[in-house]
Write a protein that holds these residues in place. Structure first.
Motif, PDB file in Angstrom:
ATOM      1  N   LEU A  96       0.790  -1.148   0.052  1.00 18.32           N
ATOM      2  CA  LEU A  96       0.045   0.124  -0.041  1.00 18.32           C
ATOM      3  C   LEU A  96       0.964   1.158  -0.001  1.00 18.32           C
ATOM      4  O   LEU A  96       1.985   1.212   0.499  1.00 18.32           O
ATOM      5  CB  LEU A  96      -0.867   0.109   1.304  1.00 18.32           C
ATOM      6  CG  LEU A  96      -1.879  -1.234   1.548  1.00 18.32           C
ATOM      7  CD1 LEU A  96      -2.665  -0.903   2.755  1.00 18.32           C
ATOM      8  CD2 LEU A  96      -2.897  -1.251   0.332  1.00 18.32           C
ATOM      9  N   SER A  97       0.408   2.357  -0.432  1.00 20.46           N
ATOM     10  CA  SER A  97       1.202   3.564  -0.565  1.00 20.46           C
ATOM     11  C   SER A  97       0.790   4.331   0.794  1.00 20.46           C
ATOM     12  O   SER A  97       0.190   3.810   1.758  1.00 20.46           O
ATOM     13  CB  SER A  97       0.724   4.653  -1.566  1.00 20.46           C
ATOM     14  OG  SER A  97      -0.862   4.950  -1.270  1.00 20.46           O
ATOM     15  N   ARG A  98       1.722   5.227   1.059  1.00 19.16           N
ATOM     16  CA  ARG A  98       1.554   6.151   2.407  1.00 19.16           C
ATOM     17  C   ARG A  98       0.009   6.549   2.872  1.00 19.16           C
ATOM     18  O   ARG A  98      -0.360   6.461   3.588  1.00 19.16           O
ATOM     19  CB  ARG A  98       2.612   7.180   2.409  1.00 19.16           C
ATOM     20  CG  ARG A  98       2.629   7.797   3.964  1.00 19.16           C
ATOM     21  CD  ARG A  98       3.230   6.948   5.046  1.00 19.16           C
ATOM     22  NE  ARG A  98       4.759   6.654   4.619  1.00 19.16           N
ATOM     23  CZ  ARG A  98       5.300   5.664   4.930  1.00 19.16           C
ATOM     24  NH1 ARG A  98       4.770   4.378   5.231  1.00 19.16           N
ATOM     25  NH2 ARG A  98       6.670   5.611   4.945  1.00 19.16           N
ATOM     26  N   ALA A  99      -0.571   7.038   1.687  1.00 20.09           N
ATOM     27  CA  ALA A  99      -1.695   7.600   1.855  1.00 20.09           C
ATOM     28  C   ALA A  99      -2.717   6.224   2.168  1.00 20.09           C
ATOM     29  O   ALA A  99      -3.848   6.482   3.184  1.00 20.09           O
ATOM     30  CB  ALA A  99      -2.380   8.170   0.577  1.00 20.09           C
ATOM     31  N   GLN A 100      -2.366   5.214   1.413  1.00 22.39           N
ATOM     32  CA  GLN A 100      -3.503   4.119   1.685  1.00 22.39           C
ATOM     33  C   GLN A 100      -3.164   3.443   3.080  1.00 22.39           C
ATOM     34  O   GLN A 100      -4.244   3.172   3.833  1.00 22.39           O
ATOM     35  CB  GLN A 100      -3.556   3.064   0.649  1.00 22.39           C
ATOM     36  CG  GLN A 100      -3.678   3.390  -0.700  1.00 22.39           C
ATOM     37  CD  GLN A 100      -3.260   2.511  -1.750  1.00 22.39           C
ATOM     38  OE1 GLN A 100      -2.471   1.780  -1.542  1.00 22.39           O
ATOM     39  NE2 GLN A 100      -4.081   2.467  -2.872  1.00 22.39           N
ATOM     40  N   GLN A 101      -1.914   3.373   3.552  1.00 20.50           N
ATOM     41  CA  GLN A 101      -1.718   3.031   4.960  1.00 20.50           C
ATOM     42  C   GLN A 101      -2.322   3.779   6.129  1.00 20.50           C
ATOM     43  O   GLN A 101      -2.798   3.360   7.120  1.00 20.50           O
ATOM     44  CB  GLN A 101       0.028   2.827   4.854  1.00 20.50           C
ATOM     45  CG  GLN A 101       0.654   1.843   4.187  1.00 20.50           C
ATOM     46  CD  GLN A 101       2.051   2.130   4.179  1.00 20.50           C
ATOM     47  OE1 GLN A 101       2.718   2.865   4.926  1.00 20.50           O
ATOM     48  NE2 GLN A 101       2.966   1.052   3.824  1.00 20.50           N
ATOM     49  N   THR A 102      -2.125   4.870   5.723  1.00 16.93           N
ATOM     50  CA  THR A 102      -2.590   6.173   6.695  1.00 16.93           C
ATOM     51  C   THR A 102      -4.099   5.794   6.967  1.00 16.93           C
ATOM     52  O   THR A 102      -4.826   6.036   7.963  1.00 16.93           O
ATOM     53  CB  THR A 102      -2.380   7.593   6.509  1.00 16.93           C
ATOM     54  OG1 THR A 102      -0.968   7.800   6.197  1.00 16.93           O
ATOM     55  CG2 THR A 102      -2.794   8.490   7.292  1.00 16.93           C
ATOM     56  N   ALA A 103      -4.991   5.773   5.732  1.00 17.56           N
ATOM     57  CA  ALA A 103      -6.358   5.661   5.736  1.00 17.56           C
ATOM     58  C   ALA A 103      -6.754   4.389   6.474  1.00 17.56           C
ATOM     59  O   ALA A 103      -7.778   4.299   7.219  1.00 17.56           O
ATOM     60  CB  ALA A 103      -6.872   5.626   4.374  1.00 17.56           C
ATOM     61  N   LEU A 104      -5.857   3.212   6.035  1.00 15.60           N
ATOM     62  CA  LEU A 104      -6.149   2.082   6.865  1.00 15.60           C
ATOM     63  C   LEU A 104      -6.240   2.279   8.250  1.00 15.60           C
ATOM     64  O   LEU A 104      -6.952   1.546   9.218  1.00 15.60           O
ATOM     65  CB  LEU A 104      -5.077   0.754   6.334  1.00 15.60           C
ATOM     66  CG  LEU A 104      -5.113  -0.328   7.063  1.00 15.60           C
ATOM     67  CD1 LEU A 104      -6.133  -1.039   7.417  1.00 15.60           C
ATOM     68  CD2 LEU A 104      -3.577  -1.029   6.595  1.00 15.60           C
ATOM     69  N   LEU A 105      -5.274   2.772   8.876  1.00 10.16           N
ATOM     70  CA  LEU A 105      -4.610   2.951  10.238  1.00 10.16           C
ATOM     71  C   LEU A 105      -5.840   3.667  10.805  1.00 10.16           C
ATOM     72  O   LEU A 105      -6.309   3.310  11.920  1.00 10.16           O
ATOM     73  CB  LEU A 105      -3.473   3.588  10.413  1.00 10.16           C
ATOM     74  CG  LEU A 105      -2.845   3.647  11.686  1.00 10.16           C
ATOM     75  CD1 LEU A 105      -2.877   2.314  12.349  1.00 10.16           C
ATOM     76  CD2 LEU A 105      -1.537   4.240  12.089  1.00 10.16           C
ATOM     77  N   GLN A 106      -6.434   4.746  10.215  1.00  6.25           N
ATOM     78  CA  GLN A 106      -7.194   5.665  10.615  1.00  6.25           C
ATOM     79  C   GLN A 106      -8.658   4.957  10.910  1.00  6.25           C
ATOM     80  O   GLN A 106      -9.178   5.052  12.029  1.00  6.25           O
ATOM     81  CB  GLN A 106      -7.521   6.972   9.959  1.00  6.25           C
ATOM     82  CG  GLN A 106      -6.438   8.143   9.777  1.00  6.25           C
ATOM     83  CD  GLN A 106      -6.511   9.250   9.041  1.00  6.25           C
ATOM     84  OE1 GLN A 106      -7.079   9.082   7.775  1.00  6.25           O
ATOM     85  NE2 GLN A 106      -6.114  10.423   9.241  1.00  6.25           N
ATOM     86  N   ILE A 124       2.968   6.473  12.568  1.00  4.77           N
ATOM     87  CA  ILE A 124       3.636   5.576  11.435  1.00  4.77           C
ATOM     88  C   ILE A 124       5.293   5.728  11.627  1.00  4.77           C
ATOM     89  O   ILE A 124       5.516   7.060  11.450  1.00  4.77           O
ATOM     90  CB  ILE A 124       2.860   5.840  10.074  1.00  4.77           C
ATOM     91  CG1 ILE A 124       1.556   5.251  10.179  1.00  4.77           C
ATOM     92  CG2 ILE A 124       3.711   4.982   9.281  1.00  4.77           C
ATOM     93  CD1 ILE A 124       0.830   5.320   8.674  1.00  4.77           C
ATOM     94  N   HIS A 125       5.890   4.725  11.770  1.00  2.00           N
ATOM     95  CA  HIS A 125       7.320   4.899  11.655  1.00  2.00           C
ATOM     96  C   HIS A 125       7.753   4.164  10.435  1.00  2.00           C
ATOM     97  O   HIS A 125       7.138   2.994  10.034  1.00  2.00           O
ATOM     98  CB  HIS A 125       7.759   4.321  13.021  1.00  2.00           C
ATOM     99  CG  HIS A 125       7.657   5.087  14.258  1.00  2.00           C
ATOM    100  ND1 HIS A 125       8.306   4.864  15.434  1.00  2.00           N
ATOM    101  CD2 HIS A 125       7.151   6.411  14.484  1.00  2.00           C
ATOM    102  CE1 HIS A 125       7.902   5.756  16.418  1.00  2.00           C
ATOM    103  NE2 HIS A 125       7.070   6.794  15.599  1.00  2.00           N
ATOM    104  N   ASP A 126       8.742   4.649   9.885  1.00  2.00           N
ATOM    105  CA  ASP A 126       9.473   3.919   8.662  1.00  2.00           C
ATOM    106  C   ASP A 126      10.894   4.571   8.348  1.00  2.00           C
ATOM    107  O   ASP A 126      10.905   5.364   7.581  1.00  2.00           O
ATOM    108  CB  ASP A 126       8.631   4.082   7.531  1.00  2.00           C
ATOM    109  CG  ASP A 126       9.072   3.040   6.256  1.00  2.00           C
ATOM    110  OD1 ASP A 126       9.910   2.122   6.612  1.00  2.00           O
ATOM    111  OD2 ASP A 126       8.481   3.096   5.362  1.00  2.00           O
ATOM    112  N   THR A 127      11.706   3.968   9.060  1.00  2.00           N
ATOM    113  CA  THR A 127      13.260   4.412   9.001  1.00  2.00           C
ATOM    114  C   THR A 127      13.876   3.947   7.503  1.00  2.00           C
ATOM    115  O   THR A 127      14.537   5.173   7.037  1.00  2.00           O
ATOM    116  CB  THR A 127      13.638   3.887  10.280  1.00  2.00           C
ATOM    117  OG1 THR A 127      13.871   2.701  10.007  1.00  2.00           O
ATOM    118  CG2 THR A 127      13.600   4.116  11.718  1.00  2.00           C
ATOM    119  N   ASP A 128      13.701   2.880   7.269  1.00  2.00           N
ATOM    120  CA  ASP A 128      14.334   2.672   5.820  1.00  2.00           C
ATOM    121  C   ASP A 128      13.403   2.256   4.711  1.00  2.00           C
ATOM    122  O   ASP A 128      13.968   2.024   3.806  1.00  2.00           O
ATOM    123  CB  ASP A 128      15.184   1.385   6.107  1.00  2.00           C
ATOM    124  CG  ASP A 128      14.243   0.130   6.670  1.00  2.00           C
ATOM    125  OD1 ASP A 128      13.194   0.340   6.695  1.00  2.00           O
ATOM    126  OD2 ASP A 128      14.811  -0.928   6.965  1.00  2.00           O
ATOM    127  N   GLY A 129      11.987   2.546   4.741  1.00  2.00           N
ATOM    128  CA  GLY A 129      11.194   2.451   3.597  1.00  2.00           C
ATOM    129  C   GLY A 129      10.882   0.859   3.328  1.00  2.00           C
ATOM    130  O   GLY A 129      10.120   0.617   2.324  1.00  2.00           O
TER     131      GLY A 129
END
Length: 562
Positions: A96-106, A124-129
Motif C-alpha cells: 500500500l502507498s503511504r496515503a493508503q496505509q494512513t487511511a487503513l490505520l485511521q 507511523i514509523h518507517d526508518t528505511d522504507g
C-alpha cells in the motif's frame, strides 16, 4: 510481501514505563512528565512518517495536545504499579502507498478503539522504507459522558445477612443496609481472628480487632475495563486488523492477504519466525551475530527445506496417482457410481410414468364420477318434487295422476341406471360404494405430489450423474499416456468386485422393489454413457495385434531350427 504482525503490550509503572515517555517516543517529540518531573526527549529520533491523536466525543478537546492527554492519565493513576496505557505495534502492508496505509490505520483506530470510548495516540514509523509499522497508544480507563475518568476497579465489601454472604460496592451498600445487610469486621474469637457482622459479635461479646471491613481481594472491576482487558477482546482486535488490511489490499487491486491465525490454527507445518527487534538488527548491521537473527535464519532455512520436501512428495504422489492400477481403480469406482445413478434414474422414471398414467386415468374418471353424482342429485330432486306434486293433487284428476306416475317411474329407472353406473365405476377403481368426490380429489393430489417429488429426484440425480460423467471423462483424459491394453486388462480384473458392491448397495436400498431386469438396463445405459463398448473393442483389437506381433518371432525361430 504483506505480513501479519500485531503486538499488544501494557505500559505500566510496575515495569518502569510511563505513558508520557511512550507518547514522546511514538511522536518523536519532547514531553515533560508532571508525575515524576522527568522530561523525555525523542526529537532526534528518525523515521516518523505520520502522527495524530483521536478522541471520543466525551473527551475534553484540550487532550488533542498529547502532552496534556497523557499527563492527565498519569495524574489519574495513583499507585506505583498502575497500568497507564495499552500499546499496539502493527506491521503495515508494504504493497500500500503511504496515503493508503494512513487511511487503513485511521479507519481501524476509529472503528475498534475510539468508537469504544478510548483516546488513541497514533503514529507511523518507517526508518528505511522497508519496514512501515504503526504505534497505537490507548487509554485504559473509561470516560464518563461528562469526560471524567471512570474507576477501573471499585472496592467491594463482603456483607452478611442470615448466614448469606454477598458483595456490595460503597454506592450499593446504602440500599443494601436498609435491607438488613451488614459489613463484616475481624473479631477476636479465642486465639483466632474471625470476620462477622457487628450484631452477631455484640451478641457474643467479641472484641473487634481493626476497623477495616471484609472485602474482595481485587475489588470489582469496571465491566468496560474488564472487556477491554479480556483475551476474547484481544482476539477480536487481531482478527479485525487482518480484515481491515485485507479489505484495503483488495480495494487497491493486490492479491496478497494476511491471516491473524497462528501456523498451528491454519494447519501449516512451517515454523513461524520470531520478532527480532531493533537491538538485534542494530547488532547485525555492526557485523555482530544476534541470537535472534541467527535463529530466524535457521528457521527460514528449515522452512525452505520443508517446502522442497513437500514439493518432491507432491511430485511422487502425482506419479503414483498416474499409474495403471490407480487409474483403473478410479475409473471402475466412477463406473460403479454411474451404474447406481442409472439404476436410480430408471427406477424414478418408471415411478413417474406410473404416476402419470394413474393421473391420466383418474382425472377423466373423476369428471365422469362428478357428472354422475350431479345427475343423480338433479334427478332425485326432480323425482322428489313430482312425488310431492302427485301427493298434493286431488284424486279426481286421474289423467294428471297417470302422467305424473309415468314421469316418476321414468326418473326412478334413470336413477337406478345412474347409481348402477356409479357403483361399477367405484368398483372398477377399487373404491367403497359410499366414496365421495373428495376421496378422488385427495388421491389425485397425492399422485400429483408424488409426481413432483419424483421429478425433483430425477433432476437431482441427473445433475449428480452429469458430475460423475465429467469426472470420469477427466480421468480418461489423464490416462491417454498409459498403455490402453494394460489399462483395459487392469480394469476388467477389478470390475466384478466394484459391480458386485454397487449391486449389493442397490439391493439393500430398494429391498423388495429391487429389479434384476432394471439392473441389466442400467448396465446398458452406463455402457452407452461412458462409451465402454467402443473403447473395449479398440483395446481388444490392440491386444490381439500385440500378442500376434509377439508370437511371430517365436514362430520364425522354430522354423529356423527345423
Amino acid at each position: 510481501m504483506a505480513i501479519y504482525h500485531l503486538e499488544a503490550k501494557m505500559v505500566s509503572r510496575g515495569a518502569g514505563r510511563s505513558a508520557v515517555a511512550a507518547s514522546a517516543y511514538l511522536s518523536c517529540s519532547r514531553m515533560l512528565n508532571d508525575y515524576d518531573g522527568v522530561q523525555h526527549d525523542y526529537t532526534r529520533k528518525q523515521g516518523l512518517a505520520w502522527q495524530a491523536v483521536f478522541l471520543p466525543p466525551m473527551a475534553p478537546p484540550e487532550w488533542q495536545d498529547r502532552e496534556k492527554l497523557w499527563n492527565a492519565v498519569e495524574e489519574a493513576e495513583k499507585t506505583k504499579d498502575s497500568r497507564l496505557a495499552r500499546e499496539f505495534v502493527a506491521a503495515l502492508p508494504i504493497e500500500l502507498s503511504r496515503a493508503q496505509q494512513t487511511a487503513l490505520l485511521q479507519d481501524f483506530v476509529r472503528e475498534q478503539f475510539v468508537a469504544e470510548g478510548m483516546c488513541a495516540d497514533v503514529a507511523i514509523h518507517d526508518t528505511d522504507g522497508h519496514n512501515p509499522h504503526a504505534h497505537i497508544l490507548l487509554t485504559v480507563r473509561p470516560l464518563t459522558e461528562a469526560g471524567a475518568w471512570q474507576y477501573k476497579t471499585e472496592k467491594e465489601y463482603l456483607c452478611a445477612k442470615d448466614g448469606e454472604e454477598r458483595g456490595f460496592t460503597a454506592a450499593e451498600f446504602k440500599s443494601a443496609q436498609a435491607e438488613g445487610w451488614e459489613k463484616q469486621y475481624p473479631y477476636k474469637v479465642g486465639k483466632k481472628k474471625m470476620y462477622m457482622a457487628p450484631s452477631t459479635a455484640q451478641a457474643h461479646g467479641y472484641v473487634r480487632v481493626d476497623k477495616h471491613p471484609k472485602s474482595t481481594r481485587y475489588g470489582r472491576q469496571n465491566p468496560i475495563s474488564a472487556r477491554w482487558n479480556s483475551e476474547e477482546q484481544l482476539l477480536v482486535w487481531r482478527e479485525a486488523w487482518a480484515t481491515a488490511a485485507n479489505r484495503c489490499l483488495e480495494q487497491a487491486g493486490h492479491t496478497e492477504r494476511i491471516d491473524h491465525r497462528s501456523h498451528a490454527a491454519r494447519g501449516l507445518e512451517e515454523r513461524p519466525t520470531i520478532h527480532e527487534g531493533v537491538a538485534a538488527q542494530a547488532l547485525e548491521r555492526r557485523g555482530i551475530i544476534s541470537d535472534r537473527c541467527e535463529l530466524n535464519r535457521q528457521i527460514k532455512a528449515d522452512n525452505a527445506l520443508l517446502r522442497e520436501l513437500k514439493a518432491e512428495i507432491k511430485k511422487l504422489a502425482a506419479l503414483v496417482a498416474h499409474t495403471v492400477p490407480v487409474v483403473a481403480a478410479k475409473l471402475e469406482k466412477l463406473r460403479s457410481k454411474v451404474l447406481i445413478f442409472c439404476y436410480q434414474l430408471s427406477h424414478i422414471r418408471a415411478g413417474r410414468s406410473s404416476c402419470q398414467k394413474a393421473l391420466d386415468a383418474y382425472k377423466p374418471q373423476l369428471a365422469r364420477y362428478t357428472g354422475l353424482v350431479q345427475q343423480i342429485k338433479d334427478k332425485s330432486k326432480e323425482r322428489k318434487a313430482l312425488l310431492a306434486e302427485k301427493k298434493a293433487l286431488p284424486a279426481r284428476k286421474i289423467f294428471k295422476h297417470k302422467e305424473l306416475a309415468s314421469k316418476i317411474a321414468e326418473l326412478t329407472e334413470d336413477l337406478e341406471e345412474l347409481r348402477s353406473e356409479k357403483a361399477l365405476l367405484l368398483k372398477h377403481l377399487d373404491y367403497a360404494e359410499d366414496a365421495e368426490a373428495e376421496t378422488f380429489r385427495k388421491d389425485i393430489s397425492a399422485l400429483e405430489a408424488s409426481l413432483q417429488k419424483l421429478e425433483a429426484q430425477e433432476q437431482k440425480y441427473s445433475v449428480e450423474l452429469e458430475t460423475v460423467l465429467q469426472e470420469y471423462a477427466g480421468v480418461k483424459a489423464q490416462s491417454t499416456g498409459l498403455d490402453p491394453v494394460e489399462l483395459y486388462e487392469a480394469r476388467h480384473a477389478i470390475r466384478s468386485g466394484y459391480e458386485a458392491a454397487a449391486n449389493e448397495k442397490l439391493e439393500q436400498a430398494y429391498g423388495d422393489k429391487y429389479s434384476p431386469l432394471r439392473w441389466m438396463d442400467a448396465k446398458r445405459a452406463q455402457a452407452k454413457l461412458t462409451n465402454d463398448s467402443m473403447e473395449e473393442y479398440a483395446a481388444r483389437k490392440l491386444a490381439k495385434q500385440k500378442y500376434k506381433s509377439m508370437s511371430q518371432p517365436i514362430r520364425g525361430c522354430k522354423q529356423e531350427q527345423e
